[in-house]
Scaffold this motif. Structure first.
Motif, mmCIF file in Angstrom:
data_model
loop_
_atom_site.group_PDB
_atom_site.id
_atom_site.type_symbol
_atom_site.label_atom_id
_atom_site.label_comp_id
_atom_site.label_asym_id
_atom_site.label_seq_id
_atom_site.Cartn_x
_atom_site.Cartn_y
_atom_site.Cartn_z
ATOM 1 N N THR A 36 0.926 -1.204 0.065
ATOM 2 C CA THR A 36 0.110 0.006 0.014
ATOM 3 C C THR A 36 0.889 1.216 -0.066
ATOM 4 O O THR A 36 0.440 2.422 -0.848
ATOM 5 N N LYS A 39 2.358 1.642 -3.317
ATOM 6 C CA LYS A 39 1.269 2.354 -4.414
ATOM 7 C C LYS A 39 1.024 3.804 -4.367
ATOM 8 O O LYS A 39 1.155 4.520 -5.196
ATOM 9 N N LYS A 40 1.222 4.213 -3.086
ATOM 10 C CA LYS A 40 0.856 5.507 -2.401
ATOM 11 C C LYS A 40 2.080 6.462 -3.036
ATOM 12 O O LYS A 40 2.008 7.427 -3.529
ATOM 13 N N TYR A 41 3.223 5.944 -2.898
ATOM 14 C CA TYR A 41 4.399 6.523 -3.372
ATOM 15 C C TYR A 41 4.444 6.868 -4.929
ATOM 16 O O TYR A 41 4.696 7.888 -5.361
ATOM 17 N N ASP A 43 1.993 6.598 -6.867
ATOM 18 C CA ASP A 43 0.568 7.334 -7.384
ATOM 19 C C ASP A 43 1.140 8.931 -7.026
ATOM 20 O O ASP A 43 0.765 9.622 -7.907
ATOM 21 N N LEU A 44 1.481 9.307 -5.884
ATOM 22 C CA LEU A 44 1.957 10.617 -5.556
ATOM 23 C C LEU A 44 3.321 11.020 -6.574
ATOM 24 O O LEU A 44 2.987 12.410 -7.036
ATOM 25 N N LYS A 60 2.829 15.648 0.300
ATOM 26 C CA LYS A 60 2.013 14.504 0.635
ATOM 27 C C LYS A 60 2.935 13.308 0.506
ATOM 28 O O LYS A 60 3.063 12.166 1.161
#
Length: 155
Positions: A36, A39-41, A43-44, A60
Motif C-alpha cells: 500500500t 502504491k501511494k509513493y 501514485d503521488l 504528501k
C-alpha cells in the motif's frame, strides 16, 4: 500418565498450528501494508510529475518518509538526505521539470520481504508526440515504523 502426556502433546500441536496461522496472517498484513505504501509513493510521484502539481503534492509524498530518510542513487550523485531530496523536488517543480511527460509508472514486478520491497518499474512517457515505455528500472525500498526509511535506485 500417558493420557495426560497425549493431551499435552495434542494441545501443544494445536497451539503450534494456531500460532503458525496467526504468523502467516501477520506476514500477509505486513506485506499488504508495504504494498500500500509503495502504491501511494508511485501514485503521488505520478501526480508530482504533472505540469499542474503543487508543493502540497510533494509534501504528501514526503509524509511517507521517516525523519532520517535517505535516497541513494549512485548514477545521479550518490546519497541524498530527506531535505536534499525535498529541495530537489521543489527546484524541479519551480523550473518546469515536471511537465506531464511522464504519463504512467508501470510496476512490472515486486518482491516483498520483511521491511523491504524491491520494485521493477518502467516509466511511460510522451516523447515527440508518441507514447513510449521506458526501460525497466530496479528500486529497493526499506521501511521502519510503517514509513519508507531508505530508497536505493539501481538504475
Amino acid at each position: 500418565m500417558k493420557t495426560n502426556l497425549k493431551i499435552l502433546v495434542s494441545l501443544f500441536l494445536m497451539l503450534s498450528v494456531a500460532n503458525q496461522i496467526i504468523a502467516q496472517d501477520a506476514t500477509k498484513a505486513h506485506k499488504d501494508s508495504l504494498e500500500t505504501i509503495i502504491k501511494k509513493y508511485y501514485d503521488l510521484n505520478l501526480k508530482i510529475f504533472q505540469a499542474n502539481s503543487t508543493i502540497e503534492d510533494i509534501d504528501k509524498a514526503f509524509e511517507l518518509f521517516t525523519k532520517d530518510f535517505t535516497y541513494i542513487h549512485p548514477k545521479y550523485g550518490g546519497i541524498y538526505t530527506r531535505e536534499d531530496l525535498y529541495n530537489g523536488y521543489v527546484r524541479n517543480q519551480k523550473n518546469g521539470g515536471y511537465d506531464g511527460k511522464v504519463m504512467d509508472i508501470k510496476i512490472l514486478n515486486k518482491i516483498i520481504g520483511l521491511n523491504a520491497v524491491v520494485v521493477q518499474k518502467s516509466f511511460v512517457e510522451k516523447k515527440d508526440g508518441k507514447i513510449k515505455n521506458e526501460e525497466p528500472e530496479m528500486t529497493l525500498f526499506e521501511f521502519r515504523d510503517g514509513k519508507i526509511s531508505r530508497i536505493f535506485e539501481y538504475w
